[in-house]
Design an enzyme around this catalytic site. Structure first.
Site, short mmCIF file in Angstrom:
data_model
loop_
_atom_site.label_atom_id
_atom_site.label_comp_id
_atom_site.label_asym_id
_atom_site.label_seq_id
_atom_site.Cartn_x
_atom_site.Cartn_y
_atom_site.Cartn_z
N ASP A 256 0.88 -1.16 0.00
CA ASP A 256 0.00 0.00 0.00
C ASP A 256 0.92 1.22 0.00
O ASP A 256 2.11 1.12 0.35
CB ASP A 256 -0.93 -0.02 1.23
CG ASP A 256 -2.16 0.85 0.97
OD1 ASP A 256 -3.18 0.65 1.64
OD2 ASP A 256 -2.09 1.72 0.08
C1 GLC Z 1 -4.26 4.23 -0.35
C2 GLC Z 1 -5.18 3.09 -0.14
C3 GLC Z 1 -5.13 2.07 -1.24
C4 GLC Z 1 -4.94 2.78 -2.57
C5 GLC Z 1 -3.57 3.44 -2.55
C6 GLC Z 1 -3.30 4.23 -3.83
O1 GLC Z 1 -3.77 4.76 0.80
O2 GLC Z 1 -5.11 2.43 1.12
O3 GLC Z 1 -6.37 1.33 -1.21
O4 GLC Z 1 -5.03 1.84 -3.64
O5 GLC Z 1 -3.41 4.30 -1.44
O6 GLC Z 1 -4.19 5.30 -3.92
#
Ligand code: GLC
Length: 720
Positions: A256
């Site tokens: 993430d």
């Molecule tokens: C975020 C989210 C994830 C997302 C990523 C990119 O913090 O937790 O679900 O795909 O960043 O935006």
């Protein structure tokens, strides 16, 4: 004979041709890796932009473009920041939320959804869609439950597989998230989750496992939180042990954004592509800083010094190359489409079948097309777009029909008046709820109430929204009740007009005490670009509701077991949260411990009625087949979801760690029936579905003795 030979030869040559057209991925990996320098290998393992990870330019290996989902292609983001790029060609179709898809209980619609959204991602030249999410809805205030598929691991696991398969058939990778135990947004970047082995295996892992082993998902996103005191993005037991070795996952693990915290953790903890690390916050603040990622220069130097074997590096590189050859360099990758009519049609069908008819006491619904001449629509959600906001799943739509506009289209001969009724302010992602102006709120309420008495029917459209502290990433709701004075307004409207229909949006349960004074109530999740049309079609009766709840609506917030242990069980104390309820999440708790809910898991009404005949059981070597005659006893066609639960006759133990749930969903099917029609639905229960995870032996064991099979209001006992 001759014709058969020619046909079989033709088919054989076709297969060979196919094989020739698509050189073996594994062979391409080995040929490529043999030509790569050490630095080129390391470059593959981390971001080169906010949503891009590198390829190998020298060898013609394409980069990977990641993009949020899971309900549509997110608007283009700046190369190096979270800012929108303000492109003018990236408006798209917003599909319904995945909780809505789960609420359809329709595997075919999951396939339809995956095909449509996969085409949209292919057309926007995105190689990894950051979704779907299948975290279990343990806690009903969690800001991101609207992105997930409910409280039951079997339903989530069954409904996520077709979506993944169809997306990936088009050469776009799904990225299953957030792996795992990301069940709250408060302290999501740091909370350490304590959960029993039994709950892991029976509740929190199964949907992910189905997505990997039945869905064949190509990438998995590590969650921000910790398990066993270790970041999920650096967790050897989780990523190498369970995901890669036990389950046989052959794709790449993506962090993430900002989920990686150390080089050695990522190197030995199963991380393959590090994304979103905030280079501004690191000791070396270079212009872009991608070389200061944990899996960049620091990792490369440890490999050069021999402190990390090149074997560790090469396993990661193989996984990333496999993802590249499956997607950005897949010769059969689809061209796809954007904003095509069939995508809107798919959006509408999923939305219509996900809406749940919660209540319809006096059969006020359907309203029909011409019965009423004066309709009042009340509520901010009748006009507000709910595709913006909510965090990373936000979408920029080309077309998005509101409930008010669609209701006006659907009742052309009626005067359709509108009153906003309340306002919610516009504090989108991550900002605190703005202070609302009470006098403005009062004026809006009075206007709605004064109009309500004049109308023949009132349609209230409210519920949750995508503001911070509603259904929104990075925040959990602070109250179970609907906000902005809605309960009081609904009850007041009910005193002004007995013909009141309440339509709510939201990805989570909320307090529905007000529904006792409301004759008809539809719950809609988030429906995407065709929201209004779907709602209008159900209000008129053009479409018969067939959605069923994937989550329990309790009567009171404190009835949910995750609140029974105070802060220890949510949101945690000093960063430590304990899932003391073990496997008793959602209906498993309410049914077993006799706690009545307002609207139970699996609930959903129709404009027709269904009757079940006596089920019959056939026990075979490795399965139990249950035949259920189902009759549409009403006056219009409809769809019924036949649900099969397995359980015990009576659970005496009150010990969370050892008791068994009264019933657990183990099979279901959705059947369409014309008025008066009877069909026999066969539900198959594979014997392995009867196993339970023993907290004593720490492994799966076959139940012994009598098993009770519940179908609708009936049950049958089977001796194993
Ligand atoms: C975020 C989210 C994830 C997302 C990523 C990119 O913090 O937790 O679900 O795909 O960043 O935006």
């Amino acid at each position: 004979m001759r014709r058969l030979f020619i046909l079989s030869f033709f088919l054989f040559s076709l297969c060979c041709e196919e094989a020739m057209a698509q050189p073996d991925v594994e062979q391409r990996i080995e040929e490529t890796i043999a030509q790569m320098t050490l630095h080129e290998k390391v470059q593959l393992l981390h971001a080169q932009g906010k949503f891009s990870s590198a390829g190998v330019q020298r060898l013609g290996i394409r980069e990977l473009h990641h993009s949020d989902g899971p309900h549509g292609v997110r608007a283009e983001v700046d190369w190096n920041t979270w800012g929108t790029a303000n492109w003018t060609n990236d408006s798209i179709v917003a599909f319904p939320s995945l909780t809505c898809l789960a609420a359809t209980w329709n595997r075919d619609l999951s396939s339809l959804y995956g095909h449509a959204i996969g085409e949209a991602f292919a057309f926007r030249d995105k190689h990894i869609m950051l979704g779907p999410g299948v975290n279990i809805a343990r806690m009903p205030l969690c800001g991101r439950n609207f992105e997930y598929m409910g409280e039951d691991p079997y339903l989530a696991g069954v409904m996520v597989v077709p979506y993944i398969r169809e997306v990936q058939k088009l050469g776009v990778a799904c990225c299953l998230k957030h792996f795992f135990l990301n069940n709250q947004e408060i302290n999501r970047f740091g909370v350490n989750v304590h959960v029993s082995e039994r709950a892991l295996n029976e509740i929190y892992l199964p949907a992910f496992r189905s997505a990997v082993q039945q869905g064949g998902v190509w990438t998995v996103m590590g969650a921000y939180n910790k398990w066993l005191g270790t970041w999920c993005c650096e967790n050897d037991s989780l990523l190498n042990g369970i995901l890669k070795r036990q389950w046989g996952f052959d794709g790449a693990v993506v962090s993430d954004w900002g989920g990686v915290h150390s080089t050695l953790g990522a190197a030995f903890g199963g991380m393959d592509i590090e994304m979103g690390t905030n280079t501004d916050g690191k000791t070396i603040d270079r212009s872009h800083g991608f070389n200061s990622y944990y899996l960049a220069d620091a990792f490369e130097s440890l490999v050069r010094k021999g402190e990390i074997s090149e074997k560790v590096l090469d396993d990661k590189v193989r996984r990333v190359l496999r993802t590249i050859f499956r997607t950005s360099m897949n010769p059969n990758r689809a061209i796809g489409k954007q904003c095509s009519p069939d995508h809107y049609e798919a959006c509408l069908r999923i939305a219509e079948e996900g809406i749940v008819l919660m209540k319809n006491d006096k059969h006020l619904l359907p309203l029909g097309g011409n019965r009423y001449r004066h309709i009042l629509v009340v509520g901010e959600n009748a006009t507000r777009s709910l595709t913006e906001g909510g965090g990373s799943s936000e979408l920029k739509t080309k077309y998005d029909i509101s409930p008010l506009d669609a209701i006006r289209d659907a009742f052309p001969n009626a005067k359709v008046d509108y009153a906003q009724g309340y306002y919610s302010g516009r504090p989108l992602y991550g900002k605190a709820q703005e202070r609302l102006d009470e006098s403005r709120q009062d004026a809006l309420r009075e206007e709605a109430l004064s109009k309500a008495t004049e109308a023949e029917v009132v349609i209230f459209v409210g519920g949750l929204n995508k503001n911070g502290f509603q259904d929104c990433e990075d925040s959990d709701r602070k109250e179970f009740a609907l906000s902005f004075g809605q309960p009081e307004l609904i009850k007041a409207l009910a005193t002004r007009n007995k013909n009141l229909v309440v339509v709510t949006f939201g990805g989570n349960p909320f307090d529905t005490l007000w529904s006792s004074s409301v004759p008809s109530f539809l719950h809609c999740w988030y429906l995407g670009s065709m929201s209004g049309r779907a709602i209008a079609n159900l209000l008129t009766g053009e479409t018969n509701p067939s959605g069923h709840l994937p989550i329990t609506f309790a009567r009171r917030l404190e009835d949910y077991p995750c609140f029974k242990g105070g802060e220890r069980t949510y949101p945690g104390v000093d960063g430590e949260v304990y899932y003391d309820e073990d496997i008793f999440v959602g209906y498993r708790y309410f049914d077993t411990f006799g706690v009545a809910s307002a609207f139970p898991f699996g609930h959903g009404l129709s404009y027709t009625t269904f009757a079940y005949g006596k089920p019959s059981v056939r026990v075979t070597e490795d399965a139990i087949d249950v035949d259920v005659p189902v009759t549409n006893t009403g006056k219009c066609g409809g769809k019924e979801v036949v649900q099969l639960y397995v359980g015990v006759a009576k659970e005496k133990s009150r010990d969370f760690a050892h008791a068994r749930p009264l019933r657990e969903l183990k099979a279901f099917d959705k059947v369409a029936l014309k008025a008066g029609e009877t069909k026999t639905v066969t539900l198959t229960l594979p014997k392995h579905a009867l196993q339970v995870f023993s907290p004593d032996s720490h492994r799966w064991e076959m139940r012994q003795g009598k098993v009770r099979i519940y179908i609708g209001t009936q049950h049958i006992d089977v001796m194993l």
